[in-house]
Design an enzyme around this catalytic site. Sequence first.
Site, short mmCIF file in Angstrom:
data_model
loop_
_atom_site.label_atom_id
_atom_site.label_comp_id
_atom_site.label_asym_id
_atom_site.label_seq_id
_atom_site.Cartn_x
_atom_site.Cartn_y
_atom_site.Cartn_z
N LYS A 1 -13.71 68.62 -77.51
CA LYS A 1 -12.66 69.11 -78.42
C LYS A 1 -11.68 67.98 -78.76
CE LYS A 1 -12.99 73.77 -76.51
NZ LYS A 1 -12.43 74.73 -75.53
N GLN B 1 -7.62 75.76 -71.30
CA GLN B 1 -9.06 75.91 -71.10
C GLN B 1 -9.33 76.98 -70.03
OE1 GLN B 1 -11.52 74.37 -72.90
NE2 GLN B 1 -13.00 75.58 -71.77
N ASP C 1 -6.47 79.16 -79.87
CA ASP C 1 -7.66 79.89 -79.42
C ASP C 1 -7.61 81.35 -79.88
OD1 ASP C 1 -9.71 78.53 -78.21
OD2 ASP C 1 -8.83 78.55 -76.20
#
Length: 307
Positions: free
Chosen positions: A53, A97, A120
């Site tokens: 990412k 994460q 996200d």
Amino acid sequence: MTRILDGKALAARLRARVAEEVRDLRARTGIVPGLRVLLLGDHPASLAYVRTKEKAAREVGIDARVERLPAETEEARLLARLAELNADPAVHGILVQLPLPRHIDTVRVLSALDPRKDVDGFHPLNAGRLAQLSGAPAEDLLVPCTPRGCLLLLEEALGGLADLRGKRALVLGRSTIVGRPMAALLLAHDATVTIAHSRTRDLAGECRRAEILVAAAGRAELVRGDWLAEQAVVIDVGINRVPSPDGGHRLVGDVAFAEAVGRVAAITPVPGGVGPMTVACLLDNTLRACRAQLARPTLTRSSEPPS
Ligand code: NDP
């Protein structure tokens, strides 16, 4: 003839568009979108994901940095760091994460993000807005990256999202990361949506009725070729490591790909389907988040209706 949906190529086009828009934003305003990725611990798969990412974000001109914290970091310490990032005007997107270590309350952590920086799309406010969605998401709604990538692949396969209207869609999996937001997106586009999970009776029968199948169960080749309707469109989210004949391993999806080819209208491969789209959508979400924050610099309290 089955069309193999090339997620790599579609993702490359999306990344190129994001890169161009980041350049344009920078030229007009001097502002560079900033992304911070927080990783607790050193789980090898998570480490590989965050590095992918970070690299992809940098390639499109986003100021992306991974912040690594020890696995035993206390929740209060993590929340304090999130508060700093929420307040930092150079940071437009924050990603924590997952999965987090067991001593940390994931919902509390995701709820602590500024929802405008939640690239996200897991903050309850963004999840709630998605659950209420009808039609295409508003520019400032941050939608989870994997389902959004799946929707773009469906758009590519169908030649537009209008074709989802009335179609029987099955989402296999009900996680908050993939299954549920995927179902919400399909419903927002007027598909007739069923969600299957580990307690579903007659999964094969449910699959056979589906004109659109999004498989996100995390079970290697669970969906067999003869479970699929002829001419179905299949999006395979699953990433499963299985032993290969040479003693190593290979990645397979949740759908038995070789059995599906020749039967369905279109299918995504694993790897090279949904995975690259997830990363590209994260970059696009970061750009969107940056634009929305420039347009509206102060946080709208969740009790106030958006104007
Ligand atoms: P979860 O484990 O959180 O959820 C899996 C879902 O599948 C659950 O709802 C579970 O049901 C259901 N399920 C599991 N086994 C069966 C079965 N035998 N029959 C019917 N339903 C079943 O996984 P995620 O949603 O996080 O991920 C799903 C897959 O997608 C994984 O392989 C993951 O690696 C992959 N993935 C890929 C991404 C990409 O970018 N390509 C991104 C994110 C995930 P129940 O709720 O009843 O337990």
